[in-house]
Design a protein around this motif. Sequence first.
Motif, PDB file in Angstrom:
ATOM      1  N   GLY A   1      -0.215  -6.755  21.786  1.00 37.19           N
ATOM      2  CA  GLY A   1      -0.247  -5.487  21.471  1.00 37.19           C
ATOM      3  C   GLY A   1      -0.605  -6.084  19.425  1.00 37.19           C
ATOM      4  N   PHE A   2      -1.934  -5.645  18.468  1.00 35.01           N
ATOM      5  CA  PHE A   2      -2.955  -4.798  18.142  1.00 35.01           C
ATOM      6  C   PHE A   2      -2.255  -3.707  17.285  1.00 35.01           C
ATOM      7  CE2 PHE A   2      -4.929  -4.075  21.608  1.00 35.01           C
ATOM      8  CZ  PHE A   2      -5.325  -3.306  21.396  1.00 35.01           C
ATOM      9  N   CYS A   3      -3.407  -4.114  16.261  1.00 36.48           N
ATOM     10  CA  CYS A   3      -3.023  -2.345  15.336  1.00 36.48           C
ATOM     11  C   CYS A   3      -4.032  -1.958  15.510  1.00 36.48           C
ATOM     12  CB  CYS A   3      -3.037  -2.453  13.609  1.00 36.48           C
ATOM     13  SG  CYS A   3      -3.511  -0.889  13.132  1.00 36.48           S
ATOM     14  N   PRO A   4      -4.552  -0.857  16.432  1.00 40.60           N
ATOM     15  CA  PRO A   4      -6.045   0.256  16.906  1.00 40.60           C
ATOM     16  C   PRO A   4      -6.751  -0.102  15.079  1.00 40.60           C
ATOM     17  CG  PRO A   4      -4.204   0.784  18.102  1.00 40.60           C
ATOM     18  CD  PRO A   4      -4.378   0.293  16.754  1.00 40.60           C
ATOM     19  N   VAL A   5      -6.448   0.300  14.403  1.00 39.07           N
ATOM     20  CA  VAL A   5      -7.443   0.645  13.448  1.00 39.07           C
ATOM     21  C   VAL A   5      -7.793  -0.301  11.980  1.00 39.07           C
ATOM     22  CG1 VAL A   5      -7.213   1.942  10.172  1.00 39.07           C
ATOM     23  CG2 VAL A   5      -6.285   2.664  12.511  1.00 39.07           C
ATOM     24  N   HIS A   6      -6.870  -1.528  12.397  1.00 43.61           N
ATOM     25  CA  HIS A   6      -7.227  -2.863  11.317  1.00 43.61           C
ATOM     26  C   HIS A   6      -8.002  -3.968  12.624  1.00 43.61           C
ATOM     27  CE1 HIS A   6      -3.983  -1.569   8.942  1.00 43.61           C
ATOM     28  NE2 HIS A   6      -4.704  -2.256   8.091  1.00 43.61           N
ATOM     29  N   ASN A   7      -7.404  -3.895  13.691  1.00 42.55           N
ATOM     30  CA  ASN A   7      -8.628  -4.466  14.958  1.00 42.55           C
ATOM     31  C   ASN A   7     -10.319  -4.038  15.170  1.00 42.55           C
ATOM     32  OD1 ASN A   7      -7.900  -7.051  17.276  1.00 42.55           O
ATOM     33  ND2 ASN A   7      -8.563  -5.018  18.211  1.00 42.55           N
ATOM     34  N   GLN A   8     -10.881  -3.354  14.225  1.00 37.84           N
ATOM     35  CA  GLN A   8     -12.048  -2.592  14.498  1.00 37.84           C
ATOM     36  C   GLN A   8     -12.147  -2.571  12.975  1.00 37.84           C
ATOM     37  OE1 GLN A   8     -12.990   1.921  13.719  1.00 37.84           O
ATOM     38  NE2 GLN A   8     -10.689   2.034  15.268  1.00 37.84           N
ATOM     39  N   MET A   9     -12.060  -3.504  12.430  1.00 34.92           N
ATOM     40  CA  MET A   9     -12.350  -4.372  11.405  1.00 34.92           C
ATOM     41  C   MET A   9     -13.226  -5.420  11.348  1.00 34.92           C
ATOM     42  SD  MET A   9      -9.463  -3.071   8.512  1.00 34.92           S
ATOM     43  CE  MET A   9      -9.388  -1.046   8.476  1.00 34.92           C
ATOM     44  N   ASP A  10     -14.140  -6.060  11.182  1.00 33.27           N
ATOM     45  CA  ASP A  10     -15.286  -6.869  11.461  1.00 33.27           C
ATOM     46  C   ASP A  10     -15.147  -7.973  10.631  1.00 33.27           C
ATOM     47  OD1 ASP A  10     -17.113  -7.951  13.201  1.00 33.27           O
ATOM     48  OD2 ASP A  10     -18.961  -6.295  12.993  1.00 33.27           O
ATOM     49  N   ALA A  11     -14.656  -9.317  11.006  1.00 32.70           N
ATOM     50  CA  ALA A  11     -15.480 -10.628  10.606  1.00 32.70           C
ATOM     51  C   ALA A  11     -17.364 -10.267   9.774  1.00 32.70           C
ATOM     52  CB  ALA A  11     -14.426 -11.676  11.039  1.00 32.70           C
ATOM     53  N   GLN A  12     -17.975 -10.844  11.226  1.00 35.17           N
ATOM     54  CA  GLN A  12     -19.702 -10.351  10.827  1.00 35.17           C
ATOM     55  C   GLN A  12     -20.124  -9.748   9.762  1.00 35.17           C
ATOM     56  OE1 GLN A  12     -21.696 -11.700  12.930  1.00 35.17           O
ATOM     57  NE2 GLN A  12     -23.739 -11.342  12.044  1.00 35.17           N
ATOM     58  N   LYS A  13     -19.090  -8.281   9.535  1.00 33.93           N
ATOM     59  CA  LYS A  13     -19.408  -7.307   9.085  1.00 33.93           C
ATOM     60  C   LYS A  13     -19.292  -7.575   7.817  1.00 33.93           C
ATOM     61  CE  LYS A  13     -21.092  -3.258   7.371  1.00 33.93           C
ATOM     62  NZ  LYS A  13     -22.469  -3.377   7.285  1.00 33.93           N
ATOM     63  N   ALA A  14     -18.092  -8.284   7.304  1.00 29.81           N
ATOM     64  CA  ALA A  14     -17.605  -8.586   6.246  1.00 29.81           C
ATOM     65  C   ALA A  14     -18.263 -10.194   5.994  1.00 29.81           C
ATOM     66  CB  ALA A  14     -15.814  -9.220   6.465  1.00 29.81           C
ATOM     67  N   ALA A  15     -18.734 -10.696   6.256  1.00 31.74           N
ATOM     68  CA  ALA A  15     -19.926 -11.755   6.023  1.00 31.74           C
ATOM     69  C   ALA A  15     -20.679 -11.172   5.462  1.00 31.74           C
ATOM     70  CB  ALA A  15     -20.239 -12.602   7.492  1.00 31.74           C
ATOM     71  N   GLU A  16     -21.701 -10.311   6.020  1.00 26.95           N
ATOM     72  CA  GLU A  16     -22.745  -9.419   5.617  1.00 26.95           C
ATOM     73  C   GLU A  16     -22.210  -8.719   4.340  1.00 26.95           C
ATOM     74  OE1 GLU A  16     -23.764  -7.756  10.013  1.00 26.95           O
ATOM     75  OE2 GLU A  16     -23.729  -6.665   7.772  1.00 26.95           O
ATOM     76  N   LEU A  17     -21.495  -8.302   3.940  1.00 25.88           N
ATOM     77  CA  LEU A  17     -20.920  -7.571   3.170  1.00 25.88           C
ATOM     78  C   LEU A  17     -20.295  -8.489   1.708  1.00 25.88           C
ATOM     79  CD1 LEU A  17     -18.798  -4.663   4.182  1.00 25.88           C
ATOM     80  CD2 LEU A  17     -20.510  -5.058   3.308  1.00 25.88           C
ATOM     81  N   LYS A  18     -20.063  -9.809   2.170  1.00 32.32           N
ATOM     82  CA  LYS A  18     -20.054 -10.479   1.033  1.00 32.32           C
ATOM     83  C   LYS A  18     -21.485 -11.836   0.754  1.00 32.32           C
ATOM     84  CE  LYS A  18     -15.983 -13.368  -0.056  1.00 32.32           C
ATOM     85  NZ  LYS A  18     -15.576 -14.124   0.406  1.00 32.32           N
ATOM     86  N   THR A  19     -22.489 -11.542   1.943  1.00 28.76           N
ATOM     87  CA  THR A  19     -23.873 -11.870   1.589  1.00 28.76           C
ATOM     88  C   THR A  19     -24.410 -10.850   0.735  1.00 28.76           C
ATOM     89  OG1 THR A  19     -23.891 -13.186   3.569  1.00 28.76           O
ATOM     90  CG2 THR A  19     -25.980 -12.987   1.770  1.00 28.76           C
ATOM     91  N   GLU A  20     -24.143  -9.800   0.443  1.00 32.28           N
ATOM     92  CA  GLU A  20     -25.055  -8.946   0.092  1.00 32.28           C
ATOM     93  C   GLU A  20     -24.077  -8.669  -1.610  1.00 32.28           C
ATOM     94  OE1 GLU A  20     -24.537  -4.503   1.962  1.00 32.28           O
ATOM     95  OE2 GLU A  20     -25.525  -5.723   3.577  1.00 32.28           O
ATOM     96  N   ASN A  21     -22.574  -8.694  -1.778  1.00 30.49           N
ATOM     97  CA  ASN A  21     -21.758  -8.527  -2.736  1.00 30.49           C
ATOM     98  C   ASN A  21     -20.829  -9.536  -3.175  1.00 30.49           C
ATOM     99  OD1 ASN A  21     -21.183  -7.131  -4.667  1.00 30.49           O
ATOM    100  ND2 ASN A  21     -20.044  -5.728  -3.422  1.00 30.49           N
ATOM    101  N   PRO A  22     -22.019 -10.880  -3.655  1.00 29.32           N
ATOM    102  CA  PRO A  22     -21.157 -12.292  -3.500  1.00 29.32           C
ATOM    103  C   PRO A  22     -19.869 -12.732  -4.239  1.00 29.32           C
ATOM    104  CG  PRO A  22     -23.243 -12.438  -4.217  1.00 29.32           C
ATOM    105  CD  PRO A  22     -23.389 -11.309  -4.345  1.00 29.32           C
ATOM    106  N   ASN A  23     -19.873 -12.090  -5.644  1.00 26.95           N
ATOM    107  CA  ASN A  23     -19.119 -11.846  -6.721  1.00 26.95           C
ATOM    108  C   ASN A  23     -17.959 -11.002  -6.130  1.00 26.95           C
ATOM    109  OD1 ASN A  23     -19.926 -13.010  -8.453  1.00 26.95           O
ATOM    110  ND2 ASN A  23     -21.125 -11.815  -8.939  1.00 26.95           N
ATOM    111  N   ALA A  24     -18.036  -9.728  -5.228  1.00 25.79           N
ATOM    112  CA  ALA A  24     -16.715  -9.139  -4.311  1.00 25.79           C
ATOM    113  C   ALA A  24     -15.259 -10.109  -3.896  1.00 25.79           C
ATOM    114  CB  ALA A  24     -16.966  -8.728  -3.667  1.00 25.79           C
ATOM    115  N   LYS A  25     -14.655  -9.947  -4.386  1.00 17.61           N
ATOM    116  CA  LYS A  25     -13.334 -10.645  -3.346  1.00 17.61           C
ATOM    117  C   LYS A  25     -12.502  -9.636  -1.743  1.00 17.61           C
ATOM    118  CE  LYS A  25      -8.712 -12.212  -4.605  1.00 17.61           C
ATOM    119  NZ  LYS A  25      -7.951 -12.243  -6.498  1.00 17.61           N
ATOM    120  N   LEU A  26     -12.831 -10.385  -0.904  1.00 20.50           N
ATOM    121  CA  LEU A  26     -12.741  -9.569   0.085  1.00 20.50           C
ATOM    122  C   LEU A  26     -10.950  -9.729  -0.032  1.00 20.50           C
ATOM    123  CD1 LEU A  26     -13.353  -8.546   3.255  1.00 20.50           C
ATOM    124  CD2 LEU A  26     -13.516 -10.804   3.980  1.00 20.50           C
TER     125      LEU A  26
END
Length: 355
Positions: A216-241
């Motif tokens: 099983g999985f949560c359809p809401v959280h399952n859509q959250m993407d590791a690739q997107k997180a990596a991009e956002l962290k590159t744009e915003n390196p001081n942000a805490k994920l």
Amino acid sequence: MKIHDVQEFRSVRAQWGKKLLILGHYYIPDETIALTDRQGDSLALSQIAAADETCEAIIFCGVHFMAETADILANSPEKLAKRDGKRIPVILSSMTSGCPMADMANMAEVTECWNRLGELVNTEDILPVTYVNSSAEIKAFCGRHGGVVCTSGNARRVLEWALKQKSRILFLPDQHLGRNTALEMGIPREQIVMWKKVEGALPENIKNAKIILWEGFCPVHNQMDAQKAAELKTENPNAKLIVHPECVQELVCQSESAGSTAFIIKEIQNAQSGDRFIIGTESHLVERLKNEYPELSIQHLGKPHPCEDMARNTPESLFSALEQLENDTLENLVSVPNEIAKDARIALENMLNLG
Ligand code: 13P
Ligand code: SF4
């Protein structure tokens, strides 16, 4: 009687006083959460329902399994005895709000899995653990086998306890919470396997497995993407994920921290002005945090991810739930049959007794 607006709602609600308890999960919309008495994550809401001694009715703004849990805990035999057998009705504000993840494990499938496991290993040495996001029947299955419920707020504590009882765990229904918690505990990957309900096949290495995950999985959280997180962290390196542990492992392992909704809120409350965050959880909560803490920089992990089931808990649905109590027409009553509640309570109490 009919309640037309917030003012009327507040006036009717005030007449009920402490006889009524209105509970709201953090994922429901702001306009509704503002009308609730107590708010919390799944763990806190279970604890509140178990501890309350004064209310005579509960309205639950959340999803179906949460109302079932409140019914089981608020109507235990000890509590009924103190109230001369009088049950506390639990009314779900939005009757169409289920949890798709909870629906991913049904009794027929779980029984089949248990029987197949029994052909390969000794099921006497497996403890079933279910995430609270599951039906009362699945909780009862766990209770009948000495098992336990967990939430995202106590999963590690519960799994540590479970592995002191038995050598293996069958973890239902959220594969991600199970996997993320097991890895955090240092359980080797090769000892974490998944029961493939579709193929009905058991992995080769089942005999060495410590954790057997449901699919099983949560359809809401399952859509959250590791690739997107990596991009956002590159744009915003001081942000805490910060992410919820219902997210995929690849995302959780690149986050600075992961935890329940209450944990995420606490991280934000403890932040300093100017701190930056990328948050991977349901979007009603993220939006609320953005509005409540304008001195922080808070962004969604990619596009907002609302839980449609939680979203159906509108103020109007809450008005209707209160009208049902007033008019004694309890269409949204959630009442777990005694024979299921009795066993489900064992698994819930095993969790609550861990503190
Ligand atoms: P928590 O309330 O434990 O954070 O869980 C989130 C959730 O998805 C509830 O359905
Ligand atoms: Fe279920 Fe996910 Fe919605 Fe929570 S957020 S109720 S786990 S679908």
